[in-house]
Write a protein that holds these residues in place. Structure first.
Motif, mmCIF file in Angstrom:
data_model
loop_
_atom_site.group_PDB
_atom_site.id
_atom_site.type_symbol
_atom_site.label_atom_id
_atom_site.label_comp_id
_atom_site.label_asym_id
_atom_site.label_seq_id
_atom_site.Cartn_x
_atom_site.Cartn_y
_atom_site.Cartn_z
ATOM 1 N N GLY A 58 -62.680 -106.438 14.038
ATOM 2 C CA GLY A 58 -61.851 -106.511 12.847
ATOM 3 C C GLY A 58 -60.852 -105.369 12.772
ATOM 4 N N ARG A 59 -60.197 -105.266 11.640
ATOM 5 C CA ARG A 59 -59.166 -104.253 11.452
ATOM 6 C C ARG A 59 -59.792 -102.871 11.257
ATOM 7 N N VAL A 60 -59.357 -101.908 12.063
ATOM 8 C CA VAL A 60 -59.804 -100.522 11.938
ATOM 9 C C VAL A 60 -58.578 -99.630 12.030
ATOM 10 N N ALA A 61 -58.419 -98.739 11.080
ATOM 11 C CA ALA A 61 -57.268 -97.839 11.067
ATOM 12 C C ALA A 61 -57.457 -96.723 12.082
ATOM 13 N N THR A 62 -56.382 -96.357 12.734
ATOM 14 C CA THR A 62 -56.365 -95.235 13.662
ATOM 15 C C THR A 62 -55.932 -93.974 12.921
ATOM 16 N N GLY A 63 -56.632 -92.864 13.167
ATOM 17 C CA GLY A 63 -56.230 -91.613 12.555
ATOM 18 C C GLY A 63 -54.982 -91.052 13.223
ATOM 19 N N THR A 93 -59.861 -89.124 2.749
ATOM 20 C CA THR A 93 -60.563 -90.106 1.918
ATOM 21 C C THR A 93 -60.962 -89.498 0.582
ATOM 22 N N TYR A 94 -61.158 -90.373 -0.402
ATOM 23 C CA TYR A 94 -61.509 -89.893 -1.742
ATOM 24 C C TYR A 94 -62.157 -91.031 -2.527
ATOM 25 N N LEU A 95 -63.252 -90.701 -3.203
ATOM 26 C CA LEU A 95 -63.915 -91.671 -4.081
ATOM 27 C C LEU A 95 -64.367 -90.931 -5.332
ATOM 28 N N LEU A 96 -63.889 -91.392 -6.480
ATOM 29 C CA LEU A 96 -64.253 -90.821 -7.782
ATOM 30 C C LEU A 96 -64.844 -91.897 -8.670
ATOM 31 N N VAL A 115 -59.420 -93.965 -2.482
ATOM 32 C CA VAL A 115 -58.226 -93.780 -1.664
ATOM 33 C C VAL A 115 -58.647 -93.528 -0.223
ATOM 34 N N LEU A 116 -58.103 -94.317 0.704
ATOM 35 C CA LEU A 116 -58.349 -94.140 2.132
ATOM 36 C C LEU A 116 -57.010 -94.030 2.843
ATOM 37 N N SER A 117 -56.845 -92.988 3.656
ATOM 38 C CA SER A 117 -55.583 -92.766 4.349
ATOM 39 C C SER A 117 -55.848 -92.407 5.804
ATOM 40 N N ASN A 118 -54.951 -92.821 6.682
ATOM 41 C CA ASN A 118 -55.056 -92.446 8.094
ATOM 42 C C ASN A 118 -53.898 -91.560 8.522
ATOM 43 N N LEU A 119 -53.349 -90.833 7.544
ATOM 44 C CA LEU A 119 -52.281 -89.873 7.811
ATOM 45 C C LEU A 119 -52.419 -88.720 6.816
ATOM 46 N N PRO A 120 -52.711 -87.498 7.288
ATOM 47 C CA PRO A 120 -52.882 -86.361 6.377
ATOM 48 C C PRO A 120 -51.536 -85.811 5.917
ATOM 49 N N ASN A 121 -50.887 -86.557 5.023
ATOM 50 C CA ASN A 121 -49.533 -86.201 4.584
ATOM 51 C C ASN A 121 -49.502 -85.557 3.203
ATOM 52 N N GLY A 122 -50.668 -85.125 2.725
ATOM 53 C CA GLY A 122 -50.713 -84.478 1.422
ATOM 54 C C GLY A 122 -50.766 -85.434 0.251
ATOM 55 N N SER A 123 -50.985 -86.718 0.526
ATOM 56 C CA SER A 123 -50.975 -87.705 -0.558
ATOM 57 C C SER A 123 -52.059 -87.442 -1.592
ATOM 58 N N LEU A 124 -53.183 -86.841 -1.174
ATOM 59 C CA LEU A 124 -54.263 -86.613 -2.125
ATOM 60 C C LEU A 124 -53.921 -85.542 -3.145
ATOM 61 N N THR A 125 -52.851 -84.775 -2.899
ATOM 62 C CA THR A 125 -52.458 -83.782 -3.897
ATOM 63 C C THR A 125 -52.006 -84.448 -5.190
ATOM 64 N N GLN A 181 -62.348 -94.263 8.851
ATOM 65 C CA GLN A 181 -63.391 -93.250 8.947
ATOM 66 C C GLN A 181 -63.484 -92.546 7.592
ATOM 67 N N LEU A 182 -64.671 -92.495 7.011
ATOM 68 C CA LEU A 182 -64.837 -91.967 5.661
ATOM 69 C C LEU A 182 -64.931 -90.454 5.604
ATOM 70 N N ALA A 183 -65.075 -89.789 6.759
ATOM 71 C CA ALA A 183 -65.238 -88.338 6.769
ATOM 72 C C ALA A 183 -66.402 -87.966 5.829
ATOM 73 N N SER A 184 -66.212 -86.975 4.961
ATOM 74 C CA SER A 184 -67.331 -86.482 4.146
ATOM 75 C C SER A 184 -67.731 -87.400 2.996
ATOM 76 N N VAL A 185 -66.956 -88.441 2.741
ATOM 77 C CA VAL A 185 -67.419 -89.446 1.781
ATOM 78 C C VAL A 185 -68.678 -90.133 2.322
ATOM 79 N N SER A 186 -68.934 -89.995 3.622
ATOM 80 C CA SER A 186 -70.162 -90.510 4.234
ATOM 81 C C SER A 186 -71.410 -89.858 3.649
ATOM 82 N N LYS A 187 -71.283 -88.639 3.144
ATOM 83 C CA LYS A 187 -72.464 -87.881 2.711
ATOM 84 C C LYS A 187 -73.255 -88.585 1.607
#
Length: 320
Positions: free
Chosen positions: A168-173, A264-267, A278-288, A24-30
């Motif tokens: 197909g493969r879909v990640a679970t949040g 999620t993050y796209l630059l 970067v796409l993650s299905n675990l909010p573990n602070g990795s984007l910091t 799920q792309l969240a706000s990267v969908s915008k």
């Protein structure tokens, strides 16, 4: 180019993630919603300065334009908050039309007058999805599939409504405790979120934006130009993209997202055609850690000079 996948699509099933797993792309969908608007603009089916009421007659707020929705300058309240108060049965999925109906009936108070402040608004992008439907004559999801995903061969990109039919493969949040997040009544609203994609498909999207496959170069340049109305980070916002600078002085466009266990993050750096996805299905602070990655990829000139001097010193001492 580097790409990789780590961890599990589903922690309990131990279903290994791959670069073809959809998240799920969240706000990267915008940015895809904004592209749909830009395409319709080039097709002469709408204009950025048109009133929202031209396409959505029962929209209760006057003086708000499509451009203001795109750039978060509408002042509208966030539907994810007022729906919690106004939507009585959360077992019933909320739709874009339902959001519009809630606004029409209850008229939640606006935060600001239009065009006076930057105020990030999921409501604005949900409304833009409705505008796309009215201007194009087809459902929003259909427009994206036929006009964007298929031409770019983004075969693993789809909306929430197609999730159940995907084999197909879909990640679970997951939440921070690695417990599975389940869908709720807000997931069915599109435009501000609700897209699923893979890192490989998003790279196709990134590369396509260097071409004119979807819209003209001039149209994209306007989308990346911004408004001059900065946010608290002193950054601007274009059409579906945040606009900032990295240490090297290069202007970048980017967006992040956070929704129901997905981060999620796209630059994009248009100067050197580099990208970070970067796409993650675990909010573990990795984007910091992205700040460190950005500094490594796009160092300030002073950092480059310091590194060069360090290497000269090490060479002189025989450590290289």
């Amino acid at each position: 180019m580097y790409k990789g996948a780590f961890g599990y699509a589903d922690f309990y099933r131990k279903d290994t993630l791959t670069t073809q797993t959809a998240f799920q792309l969240a706000s990267v969908s915008k940015q895809f919603t904004a592209m749909a608007i830009m395409m319709l603009k080039e097709q002469d089916k709408l204009d950025y300065d048109d009133s929202v009421q031209q396409y959505v007659p029962n929209f209760p707020y006057k003086g708000i334009t499509i451009r203001q929705l795109l750039t978060h300058r509408s002042g509208l309240p966030n539907y994810t908050y007022f729906s919690d108060e106004l939507w009585s049965d959360r077992k019933i999925a909320l739709t874009n039309q339902d959001v519009l109906n809630l606004m029409s009936v209850h008229q939640p108070k606006v935060f600001y007058k239009p065009n006076t402040h930057f105020d990030y608004s999921n409501t604005g992008y949900a409304l833009l999805a409705t505008v796309v439907e009215e201007a194009s004559g087809v459902p929003f999801a259909t427009f994206l599939q036929e006009q964007i995903f298929e031409p770019l061969q983004m075969e693993n990109t789809f909306t929430f409504h197609e999730l159940a039919a995907r084999t197909g493969r879909v990640a679970t949040g997951h939440n921070r405790n690695r417990q599975m997040r389940t869908s709720d009544y807000l997931d069915t609203v599109l435009g501000d979120k609700g897209l699923y994609s893979t890192v490989e498909d998003l790279y196709k999207w990134d590369q396509a934006l260097y071409t004119q496959k979807l819209v003209k170069r001039e149209t994209l340049e306007e989308a990346f130009a911004g408004t001059g109305m900065k946010d608290k980070k002193n950054e601007d916002y274009g059409y579906g993209w945040r606009i900032g600078q990295v240490g090297s002085g290069d202007t970048i466009v980017y967006h992040g997202g956070l929704w129901h266990g997905y981060t999620t993050y796209l630059l994009r750096n248009q100067k050197d055609h580099s990208a970070i996805i970067v796409l993650s299905n675990l909010p573990n602070g990795s984007l910091t850690y992205l700040k460190d990655l950005r500094q490594f990829l796009y160092p300030a000139k002073s950092d480059n000079i310091a590194r060069h001097e360090d290497r000269k010193s090490e060479a002189a001492s025989g450590r290289l």
